[in-house]
Design an enzyme around this catalytic site. Structure first.
Site, PDB file in Angstrom:
ATOM      1  N   ARG A  15       0.390  -1.099   0.192  1.00 30.02           N
ATOM      2  CA  ARG A  15       0.221   0.291  -0.272  1.00 30.02           C
ATOM      3  C   ARG A  15       1.265   1.059   0.167  1.00 30.02           C
ATOM      4  O   ARG A  15       1.869   1.831   0.887  1.00 30.02           O
ATOM      5  CB  ARG A  15      -1.202   0.079   1.019  1.00 30.02           C
ATOM      6  CG  ARG A  15      -2.839   0.942   0.652  1.00 30.02           C
ATOM      7  CD  ARG A  15      -3.223   1.236   2.552  1.00 30.02           C
ATOM      8  NE  ARG A  15      -3.886  -1.011   2.007  1.00 30.02           N
ATOM      9  CZ  ARG A  15      -5.340  -0.800   2.985  1.00 30.02           C
ATOM     10  NH1 ARG A  15      -5.705  -0.382   3.658  1.00 30.02           N
ATOM     11  NH2 ARG A  15      -5.132  -2.122   3.392  1.00 30.02           N
ATOM     12  N   SER A  99      -8.435  -0.253   0.284  1.00 28.52           N
ATOM     13  CA  SER A  99      -9.714   0.099   1.228  1.00 28.52           C
ATOM     14  C   SER A  99     -10.109   1.598   1.370  1.00 28.52           C
ATOM     15  O   SER A  99     -10.339   1.574  -0.323  1.00 28.52           O
ATOM     16  CB  SER A  99      -9.129  -0.578   2.078  1.00 28.52           C
ATOM     17  OG  SER A  99     -10.139  -1.223   3.180  1.00 28.52           O
ATOM     18  N   HIS A 100      -9.910   1.622   2.369  1.00 26.96           N
ATOM     19  CA  HIS A 100     -10.457   3.034   3.119  1.00 26.96           C
ATOM     20  C   HIS A 100      -9.469   4.126   2.947  1.00 26.96           C
ATOM     21  O   HIS A 100      -9.985   5.375   3.174  1.00 26.96           O
ATOM     22  CB  HIS A 100     -11.119   2.849   3.702  1.00 26.96           C
ATOM     23  CG  HIS A 100      -9.561   3.022   5.597  1.00 26.96           C
ATOM     24  ND1 HIS A 100      -9.391   1.895   5.998  1.00 26.96           N
ATOM     25  CD2 HIS A 100      -8.988   3.313   6.158  1.00 26.96           C
ATOM     26  CE1 HIS A 100      -8.446   1.089   6.624  1.00 26.96           C
ATOM     27  NE2 HIS A 100      -8.499   2.329   6.337  1.00 26.96           N
ATOM     28  N   LYS A 109      -4.298  -6.116  -1.994  1.00 31.16           N
ATOM     29  CA  LYS A 109      -4.434  -7.458  -1.528  1.00 31.16           C
ATOM     30  C   LYS A 109      -4.086  -8.931  -2.412  1.00 31.16           C
ATOM     31  O   LYS A 109      -4.905  -9.138  -3.218  1.00 31.16           O
ATOM     32  CB  LYS A 109      -5.768  -7.944  -1.113  1.00 31.16           C
ATOM     33  CG  LYS A 109      -5.547  -6.106  -0.424  1.00 31.16           C
ATOM     34  CD  LYS A 109      -6.837  -6.057   0.789  1.00 31.16           C
ATOM     35  CE  LYS A 109      -6.767  -5.349   1.673  1.00 31.16           C
ATOM     36  NZ  LYS A 109      -8.568  -5.168   2.218  1.00 31.16           N
ATOM     37  N   ASP A 243     -17.093   0.350   3.241  1.00 32.95           N
ATOM     38  CA  ASP A 243     -16.080   0.678   3.427  1.00 32.95           C
ATOM     39  C   ASP A 243     -15.678   0.731   1.929  1.00 32.95           C
ATOM     40  O   ASP A 243     -16.249  -0.423   0.985  1.00 32.95           O
ATOM     41  CB  ASP A 243     -14.820   0.637   3.976  1.00 32.95           C
ATOM     42  CG  ASP A 243     -14.284  -1.005   3.679  1.00 32.95           C
ATOM     43  OD1 ASP A 243     -14.745  -1.973   3.105  1.00 32.95           O
ATOM     44  OD2 ASP A 243     -13.317  -1.751   4.081  1.00 32.95           O
ATOM     45  N   ASP A 245     -13.359  -0.742  -0.755  1.00 31.91           N
ATOM     46  CA  ASP A 245     -13.727  -1.652  -1.271  1.00 31.91           C
ATOM     47  C   ASP A 245     -14.115  -3.206  -1.071  1.00 31.91           C
ATOM     48  O   ASP A 245     -14.405  -3.992  -0.916  1.00 31.91           O
ATOM     49  CB  ASP A 245     -11.830  -2.794  -1.490  1.00 31.91           C
ATOM     50  CG  ASP A 245     -11.675  -3.330   0.022  1.00 31.91           C
ATOM     51  OD1 ASP A 245     -12.159  -2.500   1.078  1.00 31.91           O
ATOM     52  OD2 ASP A 245     -10.504  -4.276   0.344  1.00 31.91           O
ATOM     53  N   ASP A 247     -15.209  -4.681   1.511  1.00 26.12           N
ATOM     54  CA  ASP A 247     -15.120  -5.906   2.827  1.00 26.12           C
ATOM     55  C   ASP A 247     -15.586  -5.865   3.968  1.00 26.12           C
ATOM     56  O   ASP A 247     -15.865  -6.739   4.538  1.00 26.12           O
ATOM     57  CB  ASP A 247     -13.890  -6.462   2.679  1.00 26.12           C
ATOM     58  CG  ASP A 247     -12.508  -6.043   3.142  1.00 26.12           C
ATOM     59  OD1 ASP A 247     -12.900  -4.564   3.551  1.00 26.12           O
ATOM     60  OD2 ASP A 247     -11.093  -5.806   3.040  1.00 26.12           O
ATOM     61  N   ARG A 248     -15.946  -4.708   4.842  1.00 27.00           N
ATOM     62  CA  ARG A 248     -16.278  -4.506   5.685  1.00 27.00           C
ATOM     63  C   ARG A 248     -17.638  -3.798   5.871  1.00 27.00           C
ATOM     64  O   ARG A 248     -18.211  -2.617   5.219  1.00 27.00           O
ATOM     65  CB  ARG A 248     -14.584  -3.794   6.264  1.00 27.00           C
ATOM     66  CG  ARG A 248     -14.584  -4.545   6.882  1.00 27.00           C
ATOM     67  CD  ARG A 248     -13.116  -3.535   7.821  1.00 27.00           C
ATOM     68  NE  ARG A 248     -12.778  -2.048   6.784  1.00 27.00           N
ATOM     69  CZ  ARG A 248     -12.958  -0.606   7.512  1.00 27.00           C
ATOM     70  NH1 ARG A 248     -12.481  -0.825   9.527  1.00 27.00           N
ATOM     71  NH2 ARG A 248     -12.359  -0.192   7.044  1.00 27.00           N
ATOM     72  N   HIS A 331     -14.577  -6.815  10.513  1.00 24.53           N
ATOM     73  CA  HIS A 331     -14.388  -7.463   9.766  1.00 24.53           C
ATOM     74  C   HIS A 331     -14.847  -8.664   9.922  1.00 24.53           C
ATOM     75  O   HIS A 331     -15.040  -8.985  11.079  1.00 24.53           O
ATOM     76  CB  HIS A 331     -12.996  -8.197   9.270  1.00 24.53           C
ATOM     77  CG  HIS A 331     -12.076  -7.015   8.226  1.00 24.53           C
ATOM     78  ND1 HIS A 331     -12.279  -7.043   7.030  1.00 24.53           N
ATOM     79  CD2 HIS A 331     -11.368  -5.613   9.389  1.00 24.53           C
ATOM     80  CE1 HIS A 331     -11.280  -6.635   6.480  1.00 24.53           C
ATOM     81  NE2 HIS A 331     -10.321  -5.439   7.488  1.00 24.53           N
TER      82      HIS A 331
END
Length: 454
Positions: A15, A99-100, A109, A243, A245, A247-248, A331
């Protein structure tokens, strides 16, 4: 470019800022190294809506193909959609997302076949070493027979798989506001929710990696404000925020009040245990509410406590054969989803639980929210170890108080506990406290903070 990989290769992913810290040339080297380390003959690659994502993902694909791997590009997707593809196709995968993080960031990832995690101890350190070697010596020559690059649609299959795990067809009609934050939830939610007895009120579904409305980080209360206002204004049954992407997932009730991720973990754990005949192991990290292990035991399950961090949760999921795992960072991990995390599946469980009875969400989650919690409080300190030692000295030997060192220092008594753990990347100590009531929690929190900030 001259790249400092120590700045962009993190514990679980890559990242950094594009193009200052990394670019498509470097993405190509990561693709080549990923193919080498995983020894993959084929991989799957997806990306989010950030402006830099398509170019970085394609460069990675070319790098992997140059090492002989056939690449399946699934294009725009959420991170859990990439995990679905890795699991369903049994291929190593790479997801391009930060992500965020703010718009100028991007990342990768990575996972092995079956969505098994790639972290520092499971391949990421080797990938970094190879890339650093090639930055010095130049990229390797393509193999004699490079791999192919093709494309595949997975969104419908991903949605069908999720719907096969949670039956929503018989629930009462619900009105749900979803804040996608201009992230990948705007891409996945319409397909996943299609045909279900849900009235969807979309917020910020336009894919825009510059995040024009608010950061796609619902862990920051400031980014939930729009959703909290909209839910009661619409007379909706609940709100869900994803978020960047997707995933949360974060949940707010019919009044616009946030539902604790620990309460969501407890609710989903109860449902997953019921699906599995009232037996099974459930993983939770050590800053999750005490409600979670209590509910797990009440429903016949075995709770297992882990350190904070998804690599620890996934490792324990695999070791114990756990059916479910949850973190207070929202998560949620499922055995039926290759032990990977998917906020969308957790959201479907909340919808099914709410729609399967007549009460409101606030009434439903009250049984899963039994304690007063402080949330995570960060303090900048010059000497992390010294401050933790001071807390140990203050509490060691007190009647009825126990200390443990699983992750930082956890101090526990019959009706309260707190955990202090150091940040791995910043000079911070993170405090989480919980007690039977608000007054006790405030007293414990303030005592700990006084020592931390002395």
């Amino acid at each position: 470019m001259t790249a400092d990989l120590s700045q962009i290769v993190k514990a679980y992913d890559v990242r950094g800022v594009v193009p200052d810290q990394w670019d498509e040339t470097l993405a190509g080297l990561f693709g080549a190294a990923f193919a080498e380390v995983t020894e993959a003959t084929a991989i799957v690659v997806g990306h989010d809506m950030r402006p830099s994502s398509p170019g970085l993902a394609r460069a990675f694909a070319r790098g992997a193909a140059d090492r002989g791997a056939d690449v399946t590009e699934i294009g725009l997707c959420s991170t859990d959609q990439l995990y679905y593809a890795s699991g369903a196709l049994d291929l190593p995968g790479a997801m391009f997302t930060a992500s965020h993080n703010p718009a100028q960031y991007n990342g990768i990832k990575m996972c092995r076949a079956g969505a098994a995690p790639v972290g520092q101890d499971t391949g990421l350190a080797q990938i970094r070493e190879l890339v650093e070697e090639w930055l010095e010596s130049g990229a390797p020559e393509p193999v004699a027979e490079p791999g192919t690059i093709g494309s595949r649609e997975t969104l419908e299959d991903y949605a069908a798989h999720l719907r096969s795990l949670v039956d929503l067809t018989a629930v009462r009609p619900l009105k749900v506001v979803v804040d996608a934050g201009n992230g990948m939830g705007g891409h996945t939610v319409p397909t996943v929710f299609a045909g279900l007895p849900l009235t969807l009120v979309p917020m910020y579904f336009e894919l825009d990696g510059t995040f024009p409305n608010h950061e796609a980080n619902p862990l920051d209360p400031a980014n939930l404000v729009d959703l909290q206002k909209r839910v009661p204004a619409e007379g909706a049954d609940l709100g869900i925020a994803f978020d960047g992407d997707a995933d949360r997932c974060f949940v707010v009730d019919e009044n616009g009040d946030p539902v604790s991720p620990s309460a969501v973990t407890a609710l989903v754990a109860a449902r997953e245990l019921a699906r599995n005949g009232g037996a099974g192991t459930v993983i939770h990290n050590l800053i999750t509410s005490r409600t979670v292990p209590e509910v797990v035991r009440e429903h016949g399950g075995t709770p297992v406590r882990t350190r904070v961090g998804h690599s620890f949760i996934k490792a324990e999921m695999a070791r114990t054969g756990a059916i479910f795992g949850g973190e207070h960072s929202a998560h949620y991990y499922f055995k039926d989803f290759w032990n990977a995390d998917t906020g969308m599946l957790a959201a479907l469980h909340v919808l099914a639980a709410l729609g399967g009875q007549e009460g409101t969400l606030s009434e439903l989650v009250a049984q899963y929210d039994r304690y007063a919690g402080s949330g995570e409080i960060n303090s900048t300190v010059a000497d992390q170890a010294g401050r933790i030692a001071a807390i140990r000295a203050a509490y060691e030997g007190r009647d009825g108080v126990t200390l443990d060192d699983l992750d930082g220092l956890t101090v526990s008594a019959a009706d309260w506990w707190f955990n202090v753990r150091p940040s791995n990347t910043e000079p911070l100590l993170r405090l989480n406290a919980e007690a039977k009531d608000e007054a006790t929690m405030a007293a414990i929190r303030d005592d700990a903070l006084a020592i931390i900030r002395a």
